[in-house]
Design a protein around this motif. Structure first.
Motif, PDB file in Angstrom:
ATOM      1  N   ARG A 163      -0.064   0.514  20.592  1.00  0.00           N
ATOM      2  CA  ARG A 163      -0.783   0.125  19.299  1.00  0.00           C
ATOM      3  C   ARG A 163       0.403  -0.054  18.574  1.00  0.00           C
ATOM      4  O   ARG A 163       1.387   0.076  18.417  1.00  0.00           O
ATOM      5  CB  ARG A 163      -1.401   1.493  19.184  1.00  0.00           C
ATOM      6  N   LEU A 164      -0.186  -1.229  17.352  1.00  0.00           N
ATOM      7  CA  LEU A 164       0.566  -1.506  16.364  1.00  0.00           C
ATOM      8  C   LEU A 164       0.078  -0.637  15.049  1.00  0.00           C
ATOM      9  O   LEU A 164      -0.942  -0.661  14.628  1.00  0.00           O
ATOM     10  CB  LEU A 164       0.646  -2.784  15.850  1.00  0.00           C
ATOM     11  N   LEU A 165       1.152   0.496  14.398  1.00  0.00           N
ATOM     12  CA  LEU A 165       0.568   1.045  13.181  1.00  0.00           C
ATOM     13  C   LEU A 165       0.901   0.346  12.033  1.00  0.00           C
ATOM     14  O   LEU A 165       2.123  -0.040  11.918  1.00  0.00           O
ATOM     15  CB  LEU A 165       1.174   2.634  13.495  1.00  0.00           C
ATOM     16  N   SER A 166       0.211   0.288  11.325  1.00  0.00           N
ATOM     17  CA  SER A 166       0.231  -0.432   9.782  1.00  0.00           C
ATOM     18  C   SER A 166       0.222   0.774   8.686  1.00  0.00           C
ATOM     19  O   SER A 166      -0.996   1.829   9.053  1.00  0.00           O
ATOM     20  CB  SER A 166      -0.554  -1.537   9.459  1.00  0.00           C
ATOM     21  N   PHE A 167       0.610   0.840   7.674  1.00  0.00           N
ATOM     22  CA  PHE A 167       0.857   1.827   6.825  1.00  0.00           C
ATOM     23  C   PHE A 167       0.341   1.247   5.370  1.00  0.00           C
ATOM     24  O   PHE A 167       0.983   0.272   4.922  1.00  0.00           O
ATOM     25  CB  PHE A 167       2.125   2.611   6.647  1.00  0.00           C
ATOM     26  N   GLY A 168      -0.371   1.919   4.690  1.00  0.00           N
ATOM     27  CA  GLY A 168      -0.600   1.613   3.056  1.00  0.00           C
ATOM     28  C   GLY A 168      -0.240   2.906   2.385  1.00  0.00           C
ATOM     29  O   GLY A 168      -0.797   3.747   2.611  1.00  0.00           O
ATOM     30  N   LEU A 169       0.158   2.581   0.936  1.00  0.00           N
ATOM     31  CA  LEU A 169       0.316   3.894   0.027  1.00  0.00           C
ATOM     32  C   LEU A 169      -0.795   3.920  -0.768  1.00  0.00           C
ATOM     33  O   LEU A 169      -0.943   3.019  -1.677  1.00  0.00           O
ATOM     34  CB  LEU A 169       1.756   3.713  -0.497  1.00  0.00           C
ATOM     35  N   LEU A 170      -1.409   4.962  -0.949  1.00  0.00           N
ATOM     36  CA  LEU A 170      -2.416   5.512  -2.010  1.00  0.00           C
ATOM     37  C   LEU A 170      -1.747   6.364  -2.900  1.00  0.00           C
ATOM     38  O   LEU A 170      -1.337   7.520  -2.733  1.00  0.00           O
ATOM     39  CB  LEU A 170      -3.758   6.052  -1.296  1.00  0.00           C
ATOM     40  N   SER A 171      -1.716   5.749  -4.211  1.00  0.00           N
ATOM     41  CA  SER A 171      -1.191   6.721  -5.054  1.00  0.00           C
ATOM     42  C   SER A 171      -1.925   6.484  -6.479  1.00  0.00           C
ATOM     43  O   SER A 171      -2.105   5.470  -7.001  1.00  0.00           O
ATOM     44  CB  SER A 171       0.361   6.153  -5.556  1.00  0.00           C
ATOM     45  N   TRP A 172      -2.375   7.751  -6.988  1.00  0.00           N
ATOM     46  CA  TRP A 172      -3.102   7.805  -8.193  1.00  0.00           C
ATOM     47  C   TRP A 172      -2.620   8.893  -9.058  1.00  0.00           C
ATOM     48  O   TRP A 172      -1.782   9.707  -8.716  1.00  0.00           O
ATOM     49  CB  TRP A 172      -4.665   8.282  -7.944  1.00  0.00           C
ATOM     50  N   GLU A 173      -2.609   8.638 -10.392  1.00  0.00           N
ATOM     51  CA  GLU A 173      -1.589   9.573 -11.267  1.00  0.00           C
ATOM     52  C   GLU A 173      -2.470  10.981 -11.215  1.00  0.00           C
ATOM     53  O   GLU A 173      -3.670  11.089 -11.204  1.00  0.00           O
ATOM     54  CB  GLU A 173      -1.926   8.869 -12.838  1.00  0.00           C
ATOM     55  N   GLY A 174      -1.766  12.063 -11.131  1.00  0.00           N
ATOM     56  CA  GLY A 174      -2.427  13.154 -11.081  1.00  0.00           C
ATOM     57  C   GLY A 174      -2.681  13.746  -9.661  1.00  0.00           C
ATOM     58  O   GLY A 174      -3.119  14.699  -9.572  1.00  0.00           O
ATOM     59  N   ARG A 175      -2.782  13.161  -8.601  1.00  0.00           N
ATOM     60  CA  ARG A 175      -2.822  13.284  -7.190  1.00  0.00           C
ATOM     61  C   ARG A 175      -1.818  13.175  -6.330  1.00  0.00           C
ATOM     62  O   ARG A 175      -0.740  12.214  -6.655  1.00  0.00           O
ATOM     63  CB  ARG A 175      -3.832  12.639  -6.802  1.00  0.00           C
ATOM     64  N   PRO A 176      -1.510  13.978  -5.481  1.00  0.00           N
ATOM     65  CA  PRO A 176      -0.515  13.617  -4.255  1.00  0.00           C
ATOM     66  C   PRO A 176      -0.463  12.423  -3.867  1.00  0.00           C
ATOM     67  O   PRO A 176      -1.682  11.874  -3.434  1.00  0.00           O
ATOM     68  CB  PRO A 176      -0.534  15.179  -3.358  1.00  0.00           C
ATOM     69  N   GLN A 177       0.555  11.806  -3.443  1.00  0.00           N
ATOM     70  CA  GLN A 177       0.400  10.492  -2.917  1.00  0.00           C
ATOM     71  C   GLN A 177       0.099  10.807  -1.029  1.00  0.00           C
ATOM     72  O   GLN A 177       0.193  11.573  -0.714  1.00  0.00           O
ATOM     73  CB  GLN A 177       2.113  10.150  -2.583  1.00  0.00           C
ATOM     74  N   GLN A 178      -0.860   9.731  -0.852  1.00  0.00           N
ATOM     75  CA  GLN A 178      -1.353   9.914   0.522  1.00  0.00           C
ATOM     76  C   GLN A 178      -1.133   8.620   1.368  1.00  0.00           C
ATOM     77  O   GLN A 178      -0.689   7.360   0.709  1.00  0.00           O
ATOM     78  CB  GLN A 178      -2.942   9.703   0.307  1.00  0.00           C
TER      79      GLN A 178
END
Length: 764
Positions: A163-178
């Motif tokens: 498998r090829l794993l691709s990543f994206g960063l979810l970042s909102w102010e006041g919340r931990p990064q996902q």
């Protein structure tokens, strides 16, 4: 004056030696050498045609097939990574949403990933997951903040699949990064394999990561089928190792300069013979769409291998004896032509050169040896008359010389005879012999490949339109009913920058007003609201089709995001070497796009191709399927294939078809190779004859005709015209000799005139 003659004669000897440089000998010698070379090329090249076990055209077709697979796989992997990054960026630009909502939205828009998940980066806790289970333990969360920490990577699952794993960063102010994670398989999207083809993805070490077209031996009931499957798998593994090794070379070193086509390393391989079929394969390394660039997929070191079994034809389709016969005939005809030039042009001219030099030395007792015909005979007769004048002295202005030579048959006529002789060999070779259109046996594999490659190309065009519509749906979901017009424009500009497939992007309300836009001026009909179809053709005339996709904006009362596709983007998808001319046609068989020059909305070029497209889409009682055919007509042999839009997605309802056709004369099969080499031999013969005979005409014949005219004028009594040589060759040497004879006659005339004048003293 008599004392000055020896010096002048000595000067004549020096110039006579210089006259041997160049002249008539080089063109005749070079003509003989070239004809001998053409005969050797004819015998050697025609004798080697048809000895390969598999026609070169079949091997080249497998190479192109592998290139198509590499292009499709590279585009799919890069598109997956880009879509995940863009989806994460769009979510980051909006209000925070739950992990489940993110995955649900991504799953509703894109159906390309095998599994998706979201984890909390700091704790590593799994927040949401969809699809297959992902090996989250292999992710080093501590390196995500480092450079390249979010780069895609390949992993191997417990079941052995990659498998090829691709990543994206979810970042909102006041919340931990996902961390947004998606897995893609290394399967080929939309590749049409046919019945007996296998295709595989190979890593840089030559290991097969995934394959299609070969059933596992345990899935087969028959022992013979299991053995055949095992042999095929073994042969595919052998091809994979060779292809991986060759893929490590530089692309410029593996292809001929200026060959163009696929930008990466590609080629073909030939394997063993099993049950009368030889295994052949094409391979292609993943390459960027433009030179000098690199993408995520190209950095993975993957290679595509496509394998198929081809039946060998033991019958002899070409006659190697023909080359020997043609070479022998050329030697006979060429020898005759060279002999005529030597006997009728070179030898008489050299004799004239020697005779004229003899006269300038004062040897005028022996008669001049006069050639039999042509300009040489005219010059010889003139020299004989001049010899008599030198011997007896001038009587009046001229002497009653022998009869002059005929002007009807000269050196030009001799060159024409030689040209006709050589043309008798070259013209049939170019125009008549070995015509392959009536005798060529086109391998069925080439017809099948034309169909399968056209079907693959159709699927790629359909997927590209579907991807474009999915992007519009994603943008429309992000815009929603809360975004201001300036924020809409920002989102549209970002999307237009990331995806070059759009000519323009804009938000259209229910009344047809443009609320925000990016790119070029919208071409949607003024005053009309968004269309009800997901993708539509907005015009049926003009210089360029207008193709637009619509995605309804939630909560905006009929407003939609509209994306107009670039025609150049669709045309770029059609550029595939080895397919010939390719066209996209609508349901009415009007041309919308192509890989070569065309006019928008024109019809297909022939009734046969039009009937092929119509029959492909109107199969009675059956669903549309790709088809191919081999035409034999007045225009030669032609391969054609058509493949309609099938499968899911927004583009299916368009009813479009991709059709391709190419002439079989460009295929590297024995009959056409034999024909092309026959034509080449004939052209080489024509070129050698035209060059050398033209050289003779310019350097020898034209000056020789002028020399004949001057020699006759001098013999007729013209003592005033000074003779100048054009070239330092045999003709020029004869001209110089005539000039010396003219000067001698003038001196004789002055000397005789002075002797005949009475002395004044004698009169007194």
């Amino acid at each position: 004056m008599a004392a000055s003659q020896p010096k002048r004669r000595h000067k004549v000897r020096r110039r006579a030696d210089m006259s041997l440089l160049g002249g008539i000998r080089p063109p005749i010698a070079i003509l003989a050498s070239l004809l001998l070379l053409v005969a050797g090329v004819t015998a050697f090249s025609l004798g080697r045609v048809g000895k390969d076990p598999v026609p070169e055209a079949v091997l080249t077709s497998q190479q192109h097939f592998a290139e198509d697979g590499a292009i499709a796989l590279r585009a799919s992997l890069d598109e997956s990574v880009t879509d995940l990054d863009r989806a994460a960026a769009l979510f980051n630009a909006g209000e925070p949403v739950s992990p489940d909502a993110v995955l649900d939205k991504i799953g509703s828009v894109y159906q390309k990933w095998r599994g998706t998940a979201i984890i909390e980066i700091e704790s590593g806790r799994l927040l949401a997951a969809r699809g297959e289970n992902l090996p989250l333990t292999v992710i080093d969360r501590g390196r995500l903040a480092e450079e390249g920490g979010l780069a895609p990577r390949m992993i191997r699952l417990e079941n052995g699949e990659t498998r090829l794993l691709s990543f994206g960063l979810l970042s909102w102010e006041g919340r931990p990064q996902q961390l947004l994670i998606a897995s893609s398989s290394l399967k080929f999207p939309g590749i049409s394999l046919g019945k007996f083809r296998a295709i595989a993805v190979v890593d840089s070490q030559g290991k097969v990561l995934s394959s299609d077209g070969i059933l596992a031996p345990e899935q087969l009931l028959s022992d013979d089928l299991r053995k055949a499957s095992e042999r095929s798998k073994k042969q595919l593994d052998a091809f994979a190792e060779i292809a991986a090794e060759k893929a490590g070379e530089h692309p410029l070193k593996t292809k001929e300069p200026g060959s163009g086509g696929f930008l990466g390393v590609s080629g073909s391989l030939s394997g063993e013979v099993v049950n009368g079929e030889r295994s052949v394969a094409g391979y292609a390394a993943l390459a960027a769409p433009r030179p000098g660039e690199s993408t995520v997929a190209t950095g993975l070191g993957l290679t595509v291998v496509a394998m198929v079994g081809v039946a060998e034809d033991p019958t002899l389709t070409t006659d190697p004896v023909f080359g020997l016969i043609a070479a022998g005939v050329l030697l006979v005809i060429g020898g005759l032509a060279v002999a005529l030039l030597l006997g009728a042009v070179q030898r008489p001219l050299l004799r004239l050169f020697l005779e004229s030099r003899r006269l300038t030395r004062g040897d005028v007792r022996r008669p001049v040896t006069v050639p039999r015909f042509g300009e040489a005979a005219r010059i010889g007769h003139a020299l004989e008359r001049l010899r008599l004048q030198l011997l007896d002295g001038p009587h009046d202005d001229a002497d009653p010389a022998p009869a002059r030579a005929s002007r009807r048959f000269g050196t030009r006529a001799m060159l024409a005879v030689c040209a006709v002789l050589l043309l008798l060999w070259s013209a049939p070779m170019v125009l008549l012999l070995n015509r392959a259109d009536d005798t060529a046996v086109i391998p069925q594999q080439l017809v099948n490949d034309q169909r399968e490659r056209t079907d693959t190309l159709t699927d790629r065009v359909r997927r590209a339109l579907n991807e474009g519509h999915a992007d519009l749906v994603s943008v429309a979901s992000l815009i929603g009913d809360r975004t201001a017009p300036e924020d809409m424009a920002t989102v549209l500009e970002r999307t237009a920058y990331e995806h070059l497939r759009y000519r323009s992007l804009y938000v259209l309300d229910a009344d047809g007003r443009v609320l925000a836009r990016a790119g070029e001026e919208p071409r949607h009909p003024a005053g009309e609201g968004p269309g009800t179809e997901a993708i539509a053709l907005l015009n049926d005339e003009g210089k360029e089709p207008v193709i637009a996709g619509y995605a309804e904006v939630p909560g905006r009362e009929g407003a939609a995001v509209v994306g107009e596709f670039r025609i150049d983007f669709l045309n770029s998808l059609l550029k595939r070497p080895g397919l010939g001319e390719v066209r996209i046609v609508d349901a009415e068989r009007r041309v919308l796009g192509g890989n070569t020059g065309y006019r928008a909305f024109e019809g297909l070029p022939s009734r046969q191709i039009d009937a092929l497209v119509e029959g492909t889409n109107q199969r009675v009682g059956l669903s549309p399927r790709p088809s191919s055919v081999l035409y034999r007509g007045d225009d030669g042999v032609q391969l054609a294939a058509a493949a309609p839009f099938v499968g899911g997605g927004a583009a299916k309802q368009l009813g479009w078809t991709v059709v391709s056709w190419r002439s079989a004369s460009g295929l590297e099969i024995p009959e056409y190779t034999f024909q092309n080499r026959t034509v080449l031999a004939g052209l080489l013969g024509l070129t050698a004859a035209a060059a050398c005979l033209g050289w003779l005409h310019i350097v020898v014949v034209r000056p020789l005709r002028e020399l004949a005219r001057q020699a006759e004028a001098l013999a007729d009594g013209d003592r005033r015209t000074v003779l100048y040589p054009r070239h330092h060759d045999e003709v020029g040497a004869v001209v110089r000799s005539l000039e010396l004879i003219r000067q001698t006659l003038q001196e004789q005339r002055r000397r005789d005139g002075a002797a005949a004048t009475p002395s004044p003293v004698g009169r007194n």
